[in-house]
Design a protein around this motif. Structure first.
Motif, PDB file in Angstrom:
ATOM      1  N   LEU A 183       0.827  -1.208   0.000  1.00 51.23           N
ATOM      2  CA  LEU A 183       0.000   0.000   0.000  1.00 51.23           C
ATOM      3  C   LEU A 183       0.864   1.262   0.000  1.00 51.23           C
ATOM      4  N   GLU A 184       1.997   1.207   0.693  1.00 48.42           N
ATOM      5  CA  GLU A 184       2.883   2.364   0.775  1.00 48.42           C
ATOM      6  C   GLU A 184       3.655   2.596  -0.516  1.00 48.42           C
ATOM      7  N   GLU A 185       4.066   1.504  -1.179  1.00 46.60           N
ATOM      8  CA  GLU A 185       5.035   1.625  -2.265  1.00 46.60           C
ATOM      9  C   GLU A 185       4.473   1.390  -3.660  1.00 46.60           C
ATOM     10  N   THR A 186       3.233   0.884  -3.788  1.00 52.20           N
ATOM     11  CA  THR A 186       2.670   0.587  -5.109  1.00 52.20           C
ATOM     12  C   THR A 186       1.269   1.168  -5.220  1.00 52.20           C
ATOM     13  N   ARG A 187       0.747   1.142  -6.443  1.00 49.62           N
ATOM     14  CA  ARG A 187      -0.633   1.547  -6.690  1.00 49.62           C
ATOM     15  C   ARG A 187      -1.470   0.329  -7.099  1.00 49.62           C
ATOM     16  N   LEU A 188      -1.025  -0.861  -6.712  1.00 52.77           N
ATOM     17  CA  LEU A 188      -1.777  -2.070  -7.031  1.00 52.77           C
ATOM     18  C   LEU A 188      -3.179  -1.995  -6.432  1.00 52.77           C
ATOM     19  N   PRO A 189      -4.179  -2.539  -7.110  1.00 54.73           N
ATOM     20  CA  PRO A 189      -5.533  -2.554  -6.547  1.00 54.73           C
ATOM     21  C   PRO A 189      -5.573  -3.405  -5.276  1.00 54.73           C
ATOM     22  N   LEU A 190      -6.520  -3.104  -4.406  1.00 50.16           N
ATOM     23  CA  LEU A 190      -6.617  -3.803  -3.131  1.00 50.16           C
ATOM     24  C   LEU A 190      -6.841  -5.297  -3.315  1.00 50.16           C
ATOM     25  N   LYS A 191      -7.594  -5.668  -4.332  1.00 49.91           N
ATOM     26  CA  LYS A 191      -7.848  -7.094  -4.582  1.00 49.91           C
ATOM     27  C   LYS A 191      -6.541  -7.833  -4.854  1.00 49.91           C
ATOM     28  N   ARG A 192      -5.655  -7.212  -5.620  1.00 50.83           N
ATOM     29  CA  ARG A 192      -4.361  -7.830  -5.936  1.00 50.83           C
ATOM     30  C   ARG A 192      -3.484  -7.912  -4.687  1.00 50.83           C
ATOM     31  N   ILE A 193      -3.480  -6.864  -3.886  1.00 50.81           N
ATOM     32  CA  ILE A 193      -2.676  -6.858  -2.664  1.00 50.81           C
ATOM     33  C   ILE A 193      -3.173  -7.928  -1.702  1.00 50.81           C
ATOM     34  N   ALA A 194      -4.482  -8.053  -1.574  1.00 51.43           N
ATOM     35  CA  ALA A 194      -5.052  -9.073  -0.687  1.00 51.43           C
ATOM     36  C   ALA A 194      -4.611 -10.467  -1.113  1.00 51.43           C
ATOM     37  N   SER A 195      -4.598 -10.716  -2.416  1.00 52.60           N
ATOM     38  CA  SER A 195      -4.206 -12.023  -2.922  1.00 52.60           C
ATOM     39  C   SER A 195      -2.723 -12.293  -2.694  1.00 52.60           C
TER      40      SER A 195
END
Length: 335
Positions: free
Chosen positions: A291-303
């Motif tokens: 969350l701090e270092e990327t703009r990946l969507p939350l769904k991708r981060i959760a996975s």
């Protein structure tokens, strides 16, 4: 007919803040909170916080950095505090040598003054003075990670948690080492004057972020390597690289070439936490970093961090940090 006068808003009350001092004190444990409060005063356009630096006998005390600090004697505060009241008491940390040395005169004063204070706070090993005075009995508290075990050993009535950067228990606040004292002070400002005032102070101090109290003192991976023996070093590296996998105890034990029962017993004995707790903290840390270092969507981060669904990620953040993943990104994203 006399026009009706619109009443002017009453000025904010002055809050007496006493910062304790003693030889060997960490300079930043004192100057960090003091500067944050002084900056708030300037931004608010008046003396919201009246700052008093006091030691047992007054005069110059020598900080651990070698810089002397001039102080008032505690006895000089009696009349002032009797008349205006003690709003916030802050006990900074520090030590001469490896063990924290109790200043008995400060402890005696804390015992008398703490019940009259609206807030009692410690920075770093300043918790030892509060604990010796009986202020922390029965409470969940924190201190610098290197002093957690000593604080718990010397004061078994405390519930010492070495994870958060600060903890609030009613009117009692304790914080971790050094710069965490500034985070605690910003939380005090937010309690008194609101979120906007605290953020303005943080911005003026050119702080990178304003951290919530639930933020960990240090990296989970680093902590695991420091706490555990070499026996589990490869396992920790494997966990960090496979957060999306099934990391139940049975599978971790298989990776460590042990039976589940033996693995669970040895792991707790050598690291001080359960395997499940390590997995939980590593996953949370990985999600925070994304969350701090990327703009990946939350769904991708959760996975990627092993939570599977976005709603699981949200539940963990609200439970552990008190903010949603989106709010965390807004506060701490690098860009």
């Amino acid at each position: 007919m006399t026009p009706e006068l619109t009443p002017m808003p009453s000025p904010l009350p002055v809050r007496n803040v006493v910062l304790l001092a003693y030889d060997g004190m960490n300079l930043l444990d004192l100057s960090g909170p003091m500067q944050a409060l002084a900056t708030t005063n300037r931004l608010q356009g008046g003396e919201i916080y009246r700052l008093h630096v006091a030691s047992a006998g007054g005069g110059a005390i020598l900080t651990s950095a070698g810089l002397p600090v001039l102080t008032h004697p505690l006895s000089s505060l009696d009349g002032l505090l009797m008349a205006d009241g003690l709003h916030t008491l802050i006990s900074p940390g520090g030590s001469v040598g490896e063990r924290f040395c109790i200043d008995t005169a400060l402890v005696a004063w804390i015992r008398q003054a703490a019940p009259r204070a609206q807030r009692v706070c410690s920075v770093c090993t300043g918790a030892f003075h509060l604990a010796e005075a009986g202020v922390l009995d029965g409470l969940r508290v924190t201190t610098h990670w290197a002093s957690v075990q000593e604080l718990q050993y010397r004061y078994p009535a405390l519930q010492v948690d070495g994870e958060p950067i600060y903890i609030r228990q009613g009117r009692i606040w304790t914080s971790a080492g050094v710069t965490a004292g500034i985070d605690l002070t910003l939380a005090l400002v937010e309690q008194d004057l609101g979120h906007a005032a605290a953020i303005a102070t943080a911005r003026q101090l050119v702080m990178f972020i304003k951290r919530p109290g639930g933020q960990s003192q240090f990296s989970t991976s680093l902590a695991s390597q420091a706490a555990g023996a070499a026996r589990f070093a490869e396992l920790h590296a494997w966990i960090a690289g496979n957060l999306e996998a099934d990391l139940r105890v049975e599978n971790l034990a298989r990776q460590a070439n042990m039976s589940p029962r033996t693995f669970a017993r040895l792991y707790v004995a050598e690291t001080g936490r359960t395997p499940a707790r390590t997995v939980e903290l590593m996953r949370l840390e990985a999600a925070r970093r994304a969350l701090e270092e990327t703009r990946l969507p939350l769904k991708r981060i959760a996975s990627q961090s092993g939570y599977g669904e976005e709603q699981n990620l949200r539940r963990v953040f609200l439970r552990q940090l008190g903010v949603s993943p989106g709010q965390y990104r807004e506060r701490f994203a690098a860009a």
